[in-house]
Design a protein around this motif. Structure first.
Motif, PDB file in Angstrom:
ATOM      1  N   GLY A 162      12.132  27.264  -3.953  1.00 37.87           N
ATOM      2  CA  GLY A 162      12.865  27.133  -2.706  1.00 37.87           C
ATOM      3  C   GLY A 162      12.909  25.690  -2.251  1.00 37.87           C
ATOM      4  O   GLY A 162      13.116  24.772  -3.055  1.00 37.87           O
ATOM      5  N   LEU A 163      12.685  25.490  -0.969  1.00 38.94           N
ATOM      6  CA  LEU A 163      12.697  24.139  -0.411  1.00 38.94           C
ATOM      7  C   LEU A 163      11.276  23.577  -0.294  1.00 38.94           C
ATOM      8  O   LEU A 163      10.879  23.038   0.736  1.00 38.94           O
ATOM      9  CB  LEU A 163      13.426  24.125   0.935  1.00 38.94           C
ATOM     10  N   PHE A 164      10.513  23.726  -1.371  1.00 36.24           N
ATOM     11  CA  PHE A 164       9.216  23.060  -1.513  1.00 36.24           C
ATOM     12  C   PHE A 164       9.141  22.568  -2.944  1.00 36.24           C
ATOM     13  O   PHE A 164       8.910  23.340  -3.870  1.00 36.24           O
ATOM     14  CB  PHE A 164       8.060  24.001  -1.207  1.00 36.24           C
ATOM     15  N   ILE A 165       9.361  21.269  -3.132  1.00 41.20           N
ATOM     16  CA  ILE A 165       9.558  20.711  -4.462  1.00 41.20           C
ATOM     17  C   ILE A 165       8.644  19.510  -4.666  1.00 41.20           C
ATOM     18  O   ILE A 165       8.470  18.684  -3.763  1.00 41.20           O
ATOM     19  CB  ILE A 165      11.034  20.295  -4.652  1.00 41.20           C
ATOM     20  N   GLY A 166       8.070  19.424  -5.846  1.00 43.12           N
ATOM     21  CA  GLY A 166       7.280  18.270  -6.232  1.00 43.12           C
ATOM     22  C   GLY A 166       7.991  17.493  -7.324  1.00 43.12           C
ATOM     23  O   GLY A 166       8.461  18.076  -8.306  1.00 43.12           O
ATOM     24  N   LEU A 167       8.106  16.190  -7.153  1.00 44.92           N
ATOM     25  CA  LEU A 167       8.711  15.303  -8.147  1.00 44.92           C
ATOM     26  C   LEU A 167       7.609  14.390  -8.649  1.00 44.92           C
ATOM     27  O   LEU A 167       7.256  13.399  -8.006  1.00 44.92           O
ATOM     28  CB  LEU A 167       9.848  14.506  -7.515  1.00 44.92           C
ATOM     29  N   GLU A 168       7.020  14.751  -9.797  1.00 41.04           N
ATOM     30  CA  GLU A 168       5.890  13.974 -10.317  1.00 41.04           C
ATOM     31  C   GLU A 168       6.379  12.706 -11.001  1.00 41.04           C
ATOM     32  O   GLU A 168       7.318  12.736 -11.806  1.00 41.04           O
ATOM     33  CB  GLU A 168       5.073  14.809 -11.298  1.00 41.04           C
ATOM     34  N   LEU A 169       5.736  11.598 -10.662  1.00 44.28           N
ATOM     35  CA  LEU A 169       6.136  10.291 -11.181  1.00 44.28           C
ATOM     36  C   LEU A 169       5.099   9.759 -12.156  1.00 44.28           C
ATOM     37  O   LEU A 169       3.910  10.077 -12.066  1.00 44.28           O
ATOM     38  CB  LEU A 169       6.298   9.302 -10.030  1.00 44.28           C
ATOM     39  N   ALA A 170       5.558   8.930 -13.065  1.00 41.70           N
ATOM     40  CA  ALA A 170       4.662   8.239 -13.994  1.00 41.70           C
ATOM     41  C   ALA A 170       5.189   6.827 -14.186  1.00 41.70           C
ATOM     42  O   ALA A 170       6.395   6.583 -14.145  1.00 41.70           O
ATOM     43  CB  ALA A 170       4.606   8.966 -15.333  1.00 41.70           C
ATOM     44  N   ALA A 171       4.296   5.905 -14.380  1.00 40.89           N
ATOM     45  CA  ALA A 171       4.685   4.536 -14.722  1.00 40.89           C
ATOM     46  C   ALA A 171       4.502   4.397 -16.225  1.00 40.89           C
ATOM     47  O   ALA A 171       3.379   4.341 -16.711  1.00 40.89           O
ATOM     48  CB  ALA A 171       3.837   3.528 -13.966  1.00 40.89           C
ATOM     49  N   PRO A 172       5.592   4.381 -17.005  1.00 38.35           N
ATOM     50  CA  PRO A 172       5.477   4.450 -18.472  1.00 38.35           C
ATOM     51  C   PRO A 172       4.565   3.372 -19.047  1.00 38.35           C
ATOM     52  O   PRO A 172       4.667   2.189 -18.711  1.00 38.35           O
ATOM     53  CB  PRO A 172       6.929   4.248 -18.934  1.00 38.35           C
ATOM     54  N   GLY A 173       3.638   3.820 -19.922  1.00 40.05           N
ATOM     55  CA  GLY A 173       2.787   2.891 -20.645  1.00 40.05           C
ATOM     56  C   GLY A 173       1.670   2.280 -19.831  1.00 40.05           C
ATOM     57  O   GLY A 173       0.970   1.407 -20.315  1.00 40.05           O
ATOM     58  N   GLU A 174       1.479   2.735 -18.594  1.00 44.29           N
ATOM     59  CA  GLU A 174       0.449   2.141 -17.747  1.00 44.29           C
ATOM     60  C   GLU A 174      -0.560   3.204 -17.327  1.00 44.29           C
ATOM     61  O   GLU A 174      -0.446   4.375 -17.675  1.00 44.29           O
ATOM     62  CB  GLU A 174       1.093   1.472 -16.535  1.00 44.29           C
ATOM     63  N   GLN A 175      -1.534   2.795 -16.562  1.00 46.05           N
ATOM     64  CA  GLN A 175      -2.597   3.696 -16.144  1.00 46.05           C
ATOM     65  C   GLN A 175      -2.170   4.541 -14.949  1.00 46.05           C
ATOM     66  O   GLN A 175      -1.205   4.234 -14.257  1.00 46.05           O
ATOM     67  CB  GLN A 175      -3.856   2.898 -15.793  1.00 46.05           C
ATOM     68  N   ALA A 176      -2.930   5.622 -14.697  1.00 45.40           N
ATOM     69  CA  ALA A 176      -2.585   6.541 -13.615  1.00 45.40           C
ATOM     70  C   ALA A 176      -2.517   5.836 -12.267  1.00 45.40           C
ATOM     71  O   ALA A 176      -1.700   6.166 -11.420  1.00 45.40           O
ATOM     72  CB  ALA A 176      -3.595   7.686 -13.560  1.00 45.40           C
ATOM     73  N   ALA A 177      -3.380   4.864 -12.060  1.00 42.18           N
ATOM     74  CA  ALA A 177      -3.396   4.161 -10.773  1.00 42.18           C
ATOM     75  C   ALA A 177      -2.053   3.519 -10.474  1.00 42.18           C
ATOM     76  O   ALA A 177      -1.637   3.412  -9.328  1.00 42.18           O
ATOM     77  CB  ALA A 177      -4.498   3.112 -10.760  1.00 42.18           C
ATOM     78  N   SER A 178      -1.333   3.080 -11.527  1.00 35.91           N
ATOM     79  CA  SER A 178      -0.043   2.452 -11.290  1.00 35.91           C
ATOM     80  C   SER A 178       0.991   3.471 -10.846  1.00 35.91           C
ATOM     81  O   SER A 178       1.928   3.136 -10.130  1.00 35.91           O
ATOM     82  CB  SER A 178       0.429   1.722 -12.547  1.00 35.91           C
ATOM     83  N   ALA A 179       0.871   4.732 -11.294  1.00 35.97           N
ATOM     84  CA  ALA A 179       1.771   5.783 -10.833  1.00 35.97           C
ATOM     85  C   ALA A 179       1.566   6.024  -9.341  1.00 35.97           C
ATOM     86  O   ALA A 179       2.525   6.268  -8.603  1.00 35.97           O
ATOM     87  CB  ALA A 179       1.534   7.064 -11.625  1.00 35.97           C
ATOM     88  N   THR A 180       0.317   5.935  -8.904  1.00 38.23           N
ATOM     89  CA  THR A 180       0.022   6.065  -7.470  1.00 38.23           C
ATOM     90  C   THR A 180       0.715   4.968  -6.682  1.00 38.23           C
ATOM     91  O   THR A 180       1.368   5.235  -5.653  1.00 38.23           O
ATOM     92  CB  THR A 180      -1.499   5.990  -7.236  1.00 38.23           C
TER      93      THR A 180
END
Length: 429
Positions: free
Chosen positions: A354-372
């Motif tokens: 419905g109208l509750f959506i998550g769009l997960e992001l990633a910073a390619p080739g980098e660490q998880a902290a950079s996605a944050t």
């Protein structure tokens, strides 16, 4: 001529008067003065698309809700220790929407109070203390609930009777497989609580796992965990503050998507479209011991003005067919976002209901902290350059939380996706 305070003046007064514990959204805080439908307006007259705010679930400043509040406030406002038809009429309507067996309603002012009351009821009913939550849950700000809300931060210590389990991140699994994976952690928590002499009082979950990163599919993955908890003597508390009131489109309550029958359902923010009203629905047999041993009284919980606001929300949801709109517009929005994913490698996954959506992001080739950091940069760019309000969620805050008022329409979905497209391109993604 009156002076209109600048943002800098407001920030100084806020720090001086409210102290340092409060937080604000965005790197440049937003000074809002008006709302209408899915739009919010700042002090300079700029319009922002609100794609985040489930509090005003039927839209900002809905005239039907405002009129209901004003009309009742002009007649009577008191509490539930006097007879009044408003609280009974609303309870009857609310319970008619609930899963079978939930026959009593109790009212509070906030979702935190509702979850706190649910824990008290569960612990007295079971004569146990242990509570099982997911590993990045948020359930409220009372002392008991803060100790069961690890998403509040490392400074909040988990309660001695609280156990965390991994959220059901069920990528590529069917409902049976996802349920088996989730119940493994739940069974380990049950064993630990029993070994420590605490017993199992409740499994408390937000049925859309909002703070964990928004995990909605496959529907049905809660059944095995609920059965394990109930077999251990505990109850299942479905926290519907986030997914309730038709937001998932597929069902009026998020828990109904999963099939497992809750013993208690808790409600909050959207119930009064911003008016502070919340509550719970509970099985009579679960409430019985609490009713024998405790008095329940909440001065403002269930007052006539709150009940008028809540009743008007139900009217609008029904008459404007907003659950159906959440289903249709949500599906359209996910399609648009999935198309964006084909052009922007930084979009790792689109998920939701419905109208509750998550769009997960990633910073390619980098660490998880950079996605944050990338998610934070994107959220602020959307606010500044595109006039779109969003936030991020999940343990690493790397998932955009899209949770707009239920009056969100396809043209608003277009505005949102086109803005995200431009912002990602501007950021080189």
């Amino acid at each position: 001529m009156s002076h209109t305070p600048s943002d800098a003046e407001l920030l100084e007064r806020r720090a001086r008067l409210l102290g340092p514990a409060y937080r604000l959204f965005y790197e440049r805080p937003l000074h809002l003065v008006r709302g209408e439908g899915v739009w919010l307006y700042d002090a300079g007259g700029r319009r922002y698309l609100d794609a985040y705010n489930n509090v005003a679930c039927v839209g900002h400043a809905h005239p039907r809700i405002a009129q209901a509040i004003a009309r009742q406030a002009g007649v009577l406002n008191t509490h539930t220790r006097y007879l009044h038809a408003g609280v009974l009429d609303y309870a009857e309507r609310l319970l008619a929407t609930m899963p079978c067996g939930l026959e009593h309603a109790m009212f509070t002012c906030t979702g935190s109070e509702a979850n706190d009351l649910a824990l008290r009821i569960a612990r007295i009913h079971t004569q146990a203390q242990g509570v099982i939550i997911t590993d990045h849950a948020y359930h409220g700000v009372t002392a008991a609930l803060a100790e069961a809300s690890p998403s509040l931060g490392a400074y909040v210590k988990l309660g001695h009777a609280v156990r965390k389990v991994p959220a059901p991140r069920a990528r590529g699994l069917n409902a049976q497989q996802a349920g088996a994976a989730f119940v493994e952690g739940v069974r380990a928590a049950i064993a630990d609580l029993q070994a420590g002499g605490l017993g199992v009082a409740a499994l408390l979950v937000d049925t859309i796992f909002s703070s964990d990163g928004i995990y909605t599919h496959p529907a049905g993955f809660l059944d095995q965990a609920v059965a394990a908890v109930q077999a251990a003597g505990g109850v299942y508390i479905a926290d519907e503050v986030q997914p309730g009131f038709g937001r998932t489109g597929e069902a009026f309550w998020g828990c109904l998507r999963h099939g497992a029958a809750p013993d208690i359902v808790t409600l909050g923010k959207p119930m009064g479209n911003g008016h502070p009203v919340a509550g719970l629905a509970v099985r009579p047999e679960v409430l019985a011991a609490f009713a024998r041993e405790c008095r329940y009284f909440n001065t403002f919980g269930g007052n006539p003005v709150s009940m008028a606001a809540a009743a008007a929300v139900l009217d609008v949801l029904q008459e404007e067919k907003l659950q159906a709109n959440a289903l249709a517009t949500g599906a359209y929005l996910r399609e648009r976002l999935a198309a964006l994913q084909q052009r922007h490698p930084c979009i790792a996954q689109v998920r939701g209901a419905g109208l509750f959506i998550g769009l997960e992001l990633a910073a390619p080739g980098e660490q998880a902290a950079s996605a944050t950091q990338f998610a934070a940069t994107l959220v602020n760019r959307l606010r500044d350059e595109e006039g779109i309000l969003l936030s991020a969620t999940g343990p690493r805050a790397d998932t955009l939380k899209i949770r707009p008022p239920l009056v969100f329409a396809p043209e608003h979905a277009d505005f949102l996706t086109e803005g995200i497209d431009r912002a990602l391109a501007a950021l080189g993604q």
